[in-house]
Design a protein around this motif. Sequence first.
Motif, short mmCIF file in Angstrom:
data_model
loop_
_atom_site.label_atom_id
_atom_site.label_comp_id
_atom_site.label_asym_id
_atom_site.label_seq_id
_atom_site.Cartn_x
_atom_site.Cartn_y
_atom_site.Cartn_z
N HIS A 105 88.33 37.11 -18.03
CA HIS A 105 87.32 36.06 -18.01
C HIS A 105 87.73 35.00 -19.03
CE1 HIS A 105 82.71 35.15 -17.77
NE2 HIS A 105 83.41 34.04 -17.93
N GLY A 134 92.30 35.02 -5.04
CA GLY A 134 90.89 34.72 -5.17
C GLY A 134 90.45 34.78 -6.62
N SER A 135 89.46 33.97 -6.96
CA SER A 135 88.88 33.98 -8.30
C SER A 135 87.44 33.50 -8.18
CB SER A 135 89.69 33.08 -9.24
OG SER A 135 89.27 33.23 -10.58
N ASN A 136 86.76 33.43 -9.31
CA ASN A 136 85.41 32.88 -9.38
C ASN A 136 85.41 31.74 -10.39
OD1 ASN A 136 83.61 34.95 -7.80
ND2 ASN A 136 85.00 36.17 -9.06
N HIS A 138 83.03 28.70 -12.43
CA HIS A 138 81.71 28.21 -12.84
C HIS A 138 81.94 27.03 -13.78
CE1 HIS A 138 77.49 29.23 -14.67
NE2 HIS A 138 77.49 28.14 -13.91
N ASN A 149 79.65 26.58 -8.86
CA ASN A 149 79.55 28.01 -9.15
C ASN A 149 79.80 28.77 -7.86
OD1 ASN A 149 79.15 30.47 -10.34
ND2 ASN A 149 76.97 30.19 -10.75
N GLY A 150 80.95 29.45 -7.77
CA GLY A 150 81.22 30.20 -6.55
C GLY A 150 82.62 30.78 -6.52
N ALA A 151 82.89 31.53 -5.47
CA ALA A 151 84.22 32.11 -5.26
C ALA A 151 85.17 31.03 -4.77
CB ALA A 151 84.13 33.24 -4.24
N THR A 153 89.53 30.19 -3.68
CA THR A 153 90.89 30.63 -3.39
C THR A 153 91.85 29.68 -4.08
OG1 THR A 153 90.26 31.58 -1.26
CG2 THR A 153 92.60 31.12 -1.61
N TRP A 179 86.40 30.80 -15.50
CA TRP A 179 86.90 31.46 -14.29
C TRP A 179 87.20 32.91 -14.64
CZ3 TRP A 179 89.69 28.45 -17.51
CH2 TRP A 179 90.99 28.79 -17.82
N TRP A 180 86.99 33.81 -13.67
CA TRP A 180 87.10 35.24 -13.95
C TRP A 180 87.44 36.00 -12.66
CZ3 TRP A 180 82.63 32.52 -13.52
CH2 TRP A 180 81.68 32.95 -12.62
N ASN A 181 87.99 37.17 -12.87
CA ASN A 181 88.35 38.08 -11.78
C ASN A 181 89.01 37.35 -10.60
OD1 ASN A 181 87.03 39.87 -13.46
ND2 ASN A 181 85.29 40.16 -12.12
#
Length: 221
Positions: A105, A134-136, A138, A149-151, A153, A179-181
């Motif tokens: 994160h 892929g990542s997330n 915010h 705020n969202g998933a 690519t 950004w995370w995961n």
Amino acid sequence: MPRSLPIKRLTLLAAGLALASQAGAATVLTFPSANSCSAQIDGYGALQACTNGSHINQAVGDAAGIDVQYTDVNQSAPTSLLWWDGGYNQLPSALWASGGDASSHARITLLALPGSSITLGGFDLGAWPNTSRGSNLHVYEVGGPDLYNGAVTIGQQPSNLSTHFGFAATSNKGWVIEWWNSAYNVGLNNLSYEVSAVPEPQSWLLLLGGLGLLARLRRRG
């Protein structure tokens, strides 16, 4: 004729105060390897050359009106983001967080100092090793609402291009990018923003009063 002098002065006053609130030149942080990192994990201390896996220095990007902060969020002790010299698509280097794909994160805060506002331009995210992941993401105002705020690519194949995120939002508090995961195999570069001076409240009151008087004089002229 006597009315023309105050009208001219008020017009010049309005122009001067408008210029005081204009943005300066855009800044683009590209995180070069020369004197951008720190020997300490928190990113403080002397600036030094970066090597793969070293921590970005907390002084990078700091200037009049702005404090740029780098945070590896999942670490128990204060920890700055890490630097790598390539492999995040076409980006020449990137900032990333430790922890692996599912437990990383990253956070970058553009904190507006008193008397300033910050306009967030955008940034690029790339995927290691020259792939698509892929990542997330915010993006939000400090203490305020979301811009995004969202998933997501990250990485475009087969062109091996990073993914650009563009904004044109201004805040006198600042902006946060998280950004995370993954923030381990997804890294950031080309962070752009502008810092503007915000006139003191007394100046705005003087401007508004002057413009009101200017309008009345014109109606009477």
